[in-house]
Write a protein that holds these residues in place. Structure first.
Motif, PDB file in Angstrom:
ATOM      1  N   GLY A   1      87.365 -16.417   5.877  1.00  0.00           N
ATOM      2  CA  GLY A   1      85.972 -16.031   5.677  1.00  0.00           C
ATOM      3  C   GLY A   1      85.380 -15.420   6.932  1.00  0.00           C
ATOM      4  O   GLY A   1      84.575 -14.480   6.861  1.00  0.00           O
TER       5      GLY A   1
ATOM      6  N   ASP B   1      86.669 -11.843   7.171  1.00  0.00           N
ATOM      7  CA  ASP B   1      85.962 -11.022   6.183  1.00  0.00           C
ATOM      8  C   ASP B   1      84.553 -10.686   6.653  1.00  0.00           C
ATOM      9  O   ASP B   1      84.083  -9.545   6.502  1.00  0.00           O
ATOM     10  CB  ASP B   1      85.886 -11.753   4.837  1.00  0.00           C
TER      11      ASP B   1
ATOM     12  N   ASP C   1      84.624  -8.076   9.281  1.00  0.00           N
ATOM     13  CA  ASP C   1      84.849  -6.754   8.681  1.00  0.00           C
ATOM     14  C   ASP C   1      83.539  -6.177   8.141  1.00  0.00           C
ATOM     15  O   ASP C   1      83.289  -4.972   8.240  1.00  0.00           O
ATOM     16  CB  ASP C   1      85.882  -6.845   7.567  1.00  0.00           C
ATOM     17  N   THR C   2      82.708  -7.032   7.561  1.00  0.00           N
ATOM     18  CA  THR C   2      81.395  -6.578   7.084  1.00  0.00           C
ATOM     19  C   THR C   2      80.563  -6.032   8.237  1.00  0.00           C
ATOM     20  O   THR C   2      79.920  -4.982   8.121  1.00  0.00           O
ATOM     21  CB  THR C   2      80.645  -7.731   6.393  1.00  0.00           C
TER      22      THR C   2
ATOM     23  N   ARG D   1      87.658  -9.621  16.389  1.00  0.00           N
ATOM     24  CA  ARG D   1      88.066  -9.669  14.983  1.00  0.00           C
ATOM     25  C   ARG D   1      89.582  -9.593  14.853  1.00  0.00           C
ATOM     26  O   ARG D   1      90.201 -10.351  14.095  1.00  0.00           O
ATOM     27  CB  ARG D   1      87.397  -8.519  14.223  1.00  0.00           C
TER      28      ARG D   1
ATOM     29  N   GLU E   1      92.232 -12.378  13.279  1.00  0.00           N
ATOM     30  CA  GLU E   1      93.208 -12.102  12.224  1.00  0.00           C
ATOM     31  C   GLU E   1      94.615 -12.505  12.664  1.00  0.00           C
ATOM     32  O   GLU E   1      95.393 -13.041  11.867  1.00  0.00           O
ATOM     33  CB  GLU E   1      93.172 -10.621  11.848  1.00  0.00           C
TER      34      GLU E   1
END
Length: 311
Positions: A214, A217, A220-221, A249, A253
């Motif tokens: 989450g 994600d 990424d937003t 980020r 990941e």
């Protein structure tokens, strides 16, 4: 998205600034960074409070408001930046008390407090903290958000000649289940709360459903919302540019991938740590075991979302 007229909703309450010697001492130790000519970041007890001066300059907007017992420092710092202006809107990026500790102060001054609906729910009920073997008691109603949303929202502050469009939206399960971003679009300044962690260990409140997938994600937003000139403000630590944010980020990941492989093997957080899951990265963790414990808890809760399911 809903648009509201900032000036028509103006509140009458004023933020009373203290002239006490205690407040003056706090001002001397405060840290204010001007991000643009009308946006500043105030360091309050190691936490960032983002402040926007509206035009005309008799009103301002805050994102987060610092931990408890930081009232004098925050008031003194705000006084040096906005003078006698009135707080119109306070955004809570999530419910944790280090970002919402002065909600009562600003609510009493008449400010509107905007947050995700889940933030209101966590503030308004007792909940169990298994790591501490105790209940966290509900916050007083005066600390609760006065307006909540579930997906996105938009409002405009200032005048037609000097507008500031503020977009805000949910970042599901990144740090809590109620994280939000607040984007000052004209100033190109984007507040992301604890979805980024410049100095602190990245925190995953797995009890609320937050997990490392989450978090990636949500990051990424933020990358989709921003451009190369966007200044990204985390809940603590220095302001980041888009390149720095993307580096974090990508690191998250990589950590997600490593932890997932170990989760499939049935490793505990201690075994992951001893296997060097966090070695060779761009950062070091202050408490690597706690991070891995929280990450593993979240991974098990969401095991069906990635790769073969663990049963």
């Amino acid at each position: 998205m809903e648009r509201r007229d900032f000036l028509r909703s103006a509140v009458a309450g004023a933020l009373a600034l203290s002239a006490s010697s205690r407040a003056l001492r706090a001002q001397a130790t405060s840290s204010i960074r001007n991000v643009t000519n009308r946006v500043s970041v105030i360091n309050v007890g190691g936490n960032n409070v983002l402040c926007l001066k509206a035009v005309p300059s008799d009103r301002f907007v805050l994102v987060d408001c610092g931990p408890p017992n930081s009232r004098d420092q925050l008031q003194a710092s705000l006084g040096s930046f906005v003078g006698s202006a009135k707080l119109e809107i306070l955004f809570n990026t999530h419910f944790h008390i280090d970002q919402t500790g002065n909600n009562e102060l600003f609510a009493a001054a008449g400010a509107k407090i905007i947050a995700h609906e889940h933030t209101r729910q966590w503030m308004s009920t007792d909940y169990w903290l298994p790591d501490e073997n105790r209940y966290e008691r509900a916050r007083p109603k005066t600390a609760h958000p006065t307006e909540t949303f579930r997906t996105t929202g938009t409002l405009q502050v200032g005048t037609a000649n000097y507008p500031e469009v503020i977009d805000y939206g949910h970042l599901p399960l990144a740090h809590t289940d109620g994280d939000i971003y607040v984007f000052f679009k004209n100033s190109n300044v984007l507040a992301v709360g604890d979805v980024a962690a410049g100095l602190r260990d990245p925190a995953l409140d797995w009890l609320t459903g937050a997990w490392i997938g989450g978090r990636v994600d949500a990051m990424d937003t933020i990358l989709k919302l921003s451009n190369d000139d966007t200044q990204i403000v985390p809940a603590s630590g220095p302001v980041m540019n888009r390149t720095e944010f993307k580096e974090e980020r990508d690191m998250m990941e990589e950590v997600r991938s490593r932890i997932w492989k170990r989760t499939l093997q049935g490793d505990s957080a201690r075994e992951m740590l001893e296997a060097g899951v966090l070695d060779g990265l761009l950062r070091a963790w202050k408490d690597p075991y706690k991070f891995l414990y929280d990450a593993a808890k979240g991974m098990f809760a969401h095991h069906n979302k990635l790769d073969p399911a663990v049963i």
